[in-house]
Scaffold this active site. Structure first.
Site, PDB file in Angstrom:
ATOM      1  N   HIS A  79      -1.445   0.917 -12.494  1.00  0.00           N
ATOM      2  CA  HIS A  79      -2.317   1.172 -11.346  1.00  0.00           C
ATOM      3  C   HIS A  79      -3.555   0.300 -11.471  1.00  0.00           C
ATOM      4  O   HIS A  79      -4.024   0.061 -12.585  1.00  0.00           O
ATOM      5  CB  HIS A  79      -2.728   2.652 -11.315  1.00  0.00           C
ATOM      6  CG  HIS A  79      -3.298   3.081  -9.996  1.00  0.00           C
ATOM      7  ND1 HIS A  79      -4.617   2.885  -9.668  1.00  0.00           N
ATOM      8  CD2 HIS A  79      -2.722   3.675  -8.929  1.00  0.00           C
ATOM      9  CE1 HIS A  79      -4.827   3.351  -8.452  1.00  0.00           C
ATOM     10  NE2 HIS A  79      -3.692   3.828  -7.974  1.00  0.00           N
ATOM     11  N   HIS A 125       0.830  -1.209   0.000  1.00  0.00           N
ATOM     12  CA  HIS A 125       0.000   0.000   0.000  1.00  0.00           C
ATOM     13  C   HIS A 125       0.863   1.257   0.000  1.00  0.00           C
ATOM     14  O   HIS A 125       0.785   2.061  -0.907  1.00  0.00           O
ATOM     15  CB  HIS A 125      -0.909  -0.050   1.230  1.00  0.00           C
ATOM     16  CG  HIS A 125      -2.026   0.939   1.231  1.00  0.00           C
ATOM     17  ND1 HIS A 125      -2.292   1.791   0.200  1.00  0.00           N
ATOM     18  CD2 HIS A 125      -2.971   1.197   2.167  1.00  0.00           C
ATOM     19  CE1 HIS A 125      -3.334   2.535   0.499  1.00  0.00           C
ATOM     20  NE2 HIS A 125      -3.761   2.195   1.684  1.00  0.00           N
ATOM     21  N   ASP A 152       3.516   7.579  -7.663  1.00  0.00           N
ATOM     22  CA  ASP A 152       4.773   7.266  -6.981  1.00  0.00           C
ATOM     23  C   ASP A 152       5.997   7.345  -7.867  1.00  0.00           C
ATOM     24  O   ASP A 152       7.117   7.269  -7.376  1.00  0.00           O
ATOM     25  CB  ASP A 152       4.691   5.866  -6.354  1.00  0.00           C
ATOM     26  CG  ASP A 152       3.846   5.894  -5.111  1.00  0.00           C
ATOM     27  OD1 ASP A 152       3.871   6.931  -4.432  1.00  0.00           O
ATOM     28  OD2 ASP A 152       3.154   4.918  -4.836  1.00  0.00           O
TER      29      ASP A 152
HETATM   30  N1  ACO Z   1       5.873  -3.237 -14.904  1.00  0.00           N
HETATM   31  C1  ACO Z   1       5.769  -4.197 -15.856  1.00  0.00           C
HETATM   32  N2  ACO Z   1       4.627  -4.834 -16.166  1.00  0.00           N
HETATM   33  C2  ACO Z   1       3.525  -4.470 -15.485  1.00  0.00           C
HETATM   34  C3  ACO Z   1       3.555  -3.478 -14.495  1.00  0.00           C
HETATM   35  C4  ACO Z   1       4.776  -2.837 -14.219  1.00  0.00           C
HETATM   36  N3  ACO Z   1       4.857  -1.875 -13.319  1.00  0.00           N
HETATM   37  N4  ACO Z   1       2.312  -3.312 -13.991  1.00  0.00           N
HETATM   38  C5  ACO Z   1       1.537  -4.190 -14.642  1.00  0.00           C
HETATM   39  N5  ACO Z   1       2.267  -4.896 -15.554  1.00  0.00           N
HETATM   40  C6  ACO Z   1       1.773  -5.862 -16.522  1.00  0.00           C
HETATM   41  C7  ACO Z   1       1.385  -7.177 -15.833  1.00  0.00           C
HETATM   42  O1  ACO Z   1       2.479  -8.066 -15.827  1.00  0.00           O
HETATM   43  C8  ACO Z   1       0.256  -7.635 -16.722  1.00  0.00           C
HETATM   44  O2  ACO Z   1       0.819  -8.139 -17.913  1.00  0.00           O
HETATM   45  P1  ACO Z   1       0.146  -9.430 -18.655  1.00  0.00           P
HETATM   46  O3  ACO Z   1      -1.269  -9.013 -18.944  1.00  0.00           O
HETATM   47  O4  ACO Z   1       0.976  -9.654 -19.851  1.00  0.00           O
HETATM   48  O5  ACO Z   1       0.215 -10.522 -17.643  1.00  0.00           O
HETATM   49  C9  ACO Z   1      -0.471  -6.354 -17.116  1.00  0.00           C
HETATM   50  O6  ACO Z   1       0.545  -5.339 -17.050  1.00  0.00           O
HETATM   51  C10 ACO Z   1      -1.628  -6.004 -16.207  1.00  0.00           C
HETATM   52  O7  ACO Z   1      -1.140  -5.893 -14.879  1.00  0.00           O
HETATM   53  P2  ACO Z   1      -1.921  -6.329 -13.553  1.00  0.00           P
HETATM   54  O8  ACO Z   1      -0.928  -6.899 -12.605  1.00  0.00           O
HETATM   55  O9  ACO Z   1      -3.117  -7.146 -13.931  1.00  0.00           O
HETATM   56  O10 ACO Z   1      -2.438  -4.953 -13.034  1.00  0.00           O
HETATM   57  P3  ACO Z   1      -3.011  -4.698 -11.584  1.00  0.00           P
HETATM   58  O11 ACO Z   1      -4.101  -3.725 -11.747  1.00  0.00           O
HETATM   59  O12 ACO Z   1      -3.316  -5.960 -10.865  1.00  0.00           O
HETATM   60  O13 ACO Z   1      -1.760  -4.066 -10.837  1.00  0.00           O
HETATM   61  C11 ACO Z   1      -0.260  -2.510  -9.923  1.00  0.00           C
HETATM   62  C12 ACO Z   1      -1.610  -2.716 -10.626  1.00  0.00           C
HETATM   63  C13 ACO Z   1      -0.203  -3.400  -8.687  1.00  0.00           C
HETATM   64  C14 ACO Z   1      -0.134  -1.053  -9.483  1.00  0.00           C
HETATM   65  C15 ACO Z   1       0.863  -2.865 -10.923  1.00  0.00           C
HETATM   66  O14 ACO Z   1       0.746  -2.078 -12.080  1.00  0.00           O
HETATM   67  C16 ACO Z   1       2.246  -2.711 -10.301  1.00  0.00           C
HETATM   68  O15 ACO Z   1       2.721  -3.607  -9.634  1.00  0.00           O
HETATM   69  N6  ACO Z   1       2.931  -1.547 -10.544  1.00  0.00           N
HETATM   70  C17 ACO Z   1       4.226  -1.310  -9.956  1.00  0.00           C
HETATM   71  C18 ACO Z   1       4.095  -0.916  -8.501  1.00  0.00           C
HETATM   72  C19 ACO Z   1       3.589   0.494  -8.297  1.00  0.00           C
HETATM   73  O16 ACO Z   1       4.051   1.431  -8.932  1.00  0.00           O
HETATM   74  N7  ACO Z   1       2.620   0.653  -7.377  1.00  0.00           N
HETATM   75  C20 ACO Z   1       2.068   1.952  -7.044  1.00  0.00           C
HETATM   76  C21 ACO Z   1       0.650   2.088  -7.496  1.00  0.00           C
HETATM   77  S1  ACO Z   1       0.137   3.781  -7.262  1.00  0.00           S
HETATM   78  C22 ACO Z   1      -0.445   3.891  -5.730  1.00  0.00           C
HETATM   79  O17 ACO Z   1      -0.769   2.897  -5.185  1.00  0.00           O
HETATM   80  C23 ACO Z   1      -0.548   5.223  -5.021  1.00  0.00           C
END
Ligand code: ACO
Length: 451
Positions: free
Chosen positions: A309, A270, A365
């Site tokens: 996100h 989070h 972020d």
């Molecule tokens: N880098 C590379 N690939 C990514 C990333 C990333 N940062 N984020 C998502 N993907 C890819 C996934 O592997 C997935 O690929 P696929 O469909 O080929 O399997 C696709 O994009 C969809 O991703 P999900 O994991 O389904 O997206 P979800 O909505 O569950 O996750 C999250 C969102 C957790 C924020 C994710 O994008 C992530 O981990 N980002 C990096 C961490 C981050 O920056 N978090 C801060 C969020 S902002 C906030 O909370 C204030």
């Protein structure tokens, strides 16, 4: 053409029965499914929704997000307008009361917050008893929970004046607690609040003041921090906010409910992604290494932290706003080589089909960690700084929950998967290994937060 109705017809293929349930606000009431039974003794149908990914737990008029379009509004006002034209305290008022304050209302609100920034000396006493290397978020968590013992009248949650005072106290004192937690971790003496300074300026002073008689914040840093506070003030039903609502639904005092929010925010899924962004940028080291890094991301060996996100499938509007303040902050502090890497990384990723096809854009972020680092704030404090403004969101959501006649104590259901009706075995007759084999293996953490 058949007449359209705002209902959903469900046929239970086990019985052949058809049910009609009402659709309101594009949702159906989960309780309406309870009538679906195989026989009279049946409990009735439930929904299964671990992590509440498709369940609305409340009606709320505080924050509106359209993730596809990249829109964030508080009480109907765009985040862009609020960041440009309001201060954080004005936004906190808006969240709590539902309207932007008039000039006299704002004057009173700012006066009340400013005059409650001091904490009880006994709180200061027990802050000092934490270990010298205690994580400041752990200290903050304990201190917010302990506030309920200093203000026991807050238990009277039906009393308007008590609710107002609890809101004021929490919003006013959380920067003091956060700054004291920081000074404690450095072994530095606490700096008391300065009522002449703005909310953000006072926080900077309590963190940074050394021997000077009066701390004068750099207006560029003060403004950037105030904008960061606005950007983090509320984000509808995320993990910590639903923790506050869930705990608050037991009618516990608001300090204890908000402590639950602090605890939820403490978790790396989070409140910790901006720290991960800094680590990633440091690891990349130079812009020359970006292509290799991005190849690693595509091969799934890496994650591009600060991108993507759960809700925003477009440029996170908060990221755009923060980005516009990074240069100003660096001008007032020192150049950061990490900024060049971040800018180049963003440019290349936004040009790359891997990211665009998955709707992966920078989130809030991606840049906030760079600002905190430029302010010389250690990574341990990033989540604590997130908690400061989020307190106004938690308070507003707690108040809304309390006034909502549809709410009651939060109590989810479960699908029981364990054994039943086992015959009790006496201790000497039980079979199994002699050693405790440890708790069940933990699932790997798949994703980093989505708040
Ligand atoms: N880098 C590379 N690939 C990514 C990333 C990333 N940062 N984020 C998502 N993907 C890819 C996934 O592997 C997935 O690929 P696929 O469909 O080929 O399997 C696709 O994009 C969809 O991703 P999900 O994991 O389904 O997206 P979800 O909505 O569950 O996750 C999250 C969102 C957790 C924020 C994710 O994008 C992530 O981990 N980002 C990096 C961490 C981050 O920056 N978090 C801060 C969020 S902002 C906030 O909370 C204030």
């Amino acid at each position: 053409m058949s007449e359209t109705k705002d209902t959903l017809s469900i046929t239970d293929n086990r019985t052949g029965e058809t049910y009609e349930v009402e659709i309101t606000d594009e949702t159906i009431k989960a309780m309406d499914l309870r009538q679906i039974k195989v026989n009279e003794d049946d409990f009735g149908m439930m929904t299964y929704d671990p992590a509440y990914t498709n369940t609305a737990s409340c009606r709320s008029s505080i924050t509106y997000i359209d993730g596809e379009a990249g829109v964030l509004q508080h009480r109907g006002y765009s985040i862009e307008d609020l960041c440009e034209k309001s201060t954080y305290l004005e936004v906190a008022y808006l969240l709590v009361f539902g309207e932007l304050p008039t000039a006299p209302q704002l004057e009173r609100w700012v006066y009340d917050v400013t005059h409650h920034t001091f904490i009880h000396e006994d709180i200061k006493g027990f802050l000092s008893d934490f270990r010298h290397d205690a994580h400041p978020m752990g200290i903050l968590l304990g201190a917010v929970g302990a506030m309920s013992t200093f203000y026991p009248d807050a238990k009277d949650i039906d009393n308007d004046e008590e609710r107002y005072m609890a809101a004021i106290r929490m919003i006013a004192k959380i920067p003091t607690l956060a700054a004291f937690a920081y000074r404690h971790s450095l072994g530095l003496p606490y700096v008391y609040p300065d009522n002449d300074l703005s909310y953000a300026g006072n926080f900077l002073g309590m963190m940074r003041k050394m021997t000077e008689a009066k701390y004068e914040p750099d207006p560029r840093l003060e403004k950037a921090l105030d904008v960061l506070f606005i950007l983090h003030a509320d984000h509808e039903q995320n993990c910590s906010t639903s923790a506050v609502r869930s705990v608050g639904s037991s009618q516990v005092d608001p300090y204890s409910a908000v402590a639950a929010g602090v605890a939820a925010l403490y978790g790396p899924l989070h409140g910790g992604a901006n720290e991960a962004v800094l680590k990633m940028l440091r690891r990349i080291e130079t812009t020359d290494n970006i292509p290799d890094f991005l190849e690693g991301v595509k091969k799934r060996e890496e994650k591009l932290m600060g991108f993507g996100h759960r809700v925003y499938k477009n440029y996170d509007p908060r990221a755009r706003i923060i980005k516009s303040h990074v240069d100003e902050v660096l001008e007032a502090t020192a150049d950061s080589p990490l900024l060049d890497i971040a800018s180049e990384l963003e440019k290349r990723a936004l040009d790359d089909e891997f990211f665009t096809s998955r709707k992966l854009y920078p989130n809030v972020d991606f840049y906030s960690g760079l600002i905190y680092e430029a302010l010389n704030i250690p990574a341990d404090m990033f989540t604590v700084i997130f908690a400061i403004p989020r307190t106004s969101g938690w308070v507003a959501q707690w108040m809304e929950m309390n006034l909502d006649s549809e709410q009651k104590i939060a109590r989810p259901r479960q699908i029981y998967t364990g054994e039943r009706d086992r015959e009790y075995v006496k201790i000497g007759e039980r079979e199994g290994p002699e050693k405790i084999t440890g708790p069940p293996a933990r699932r790997p953490v798949k994703a980093l937060r989505g708040a």
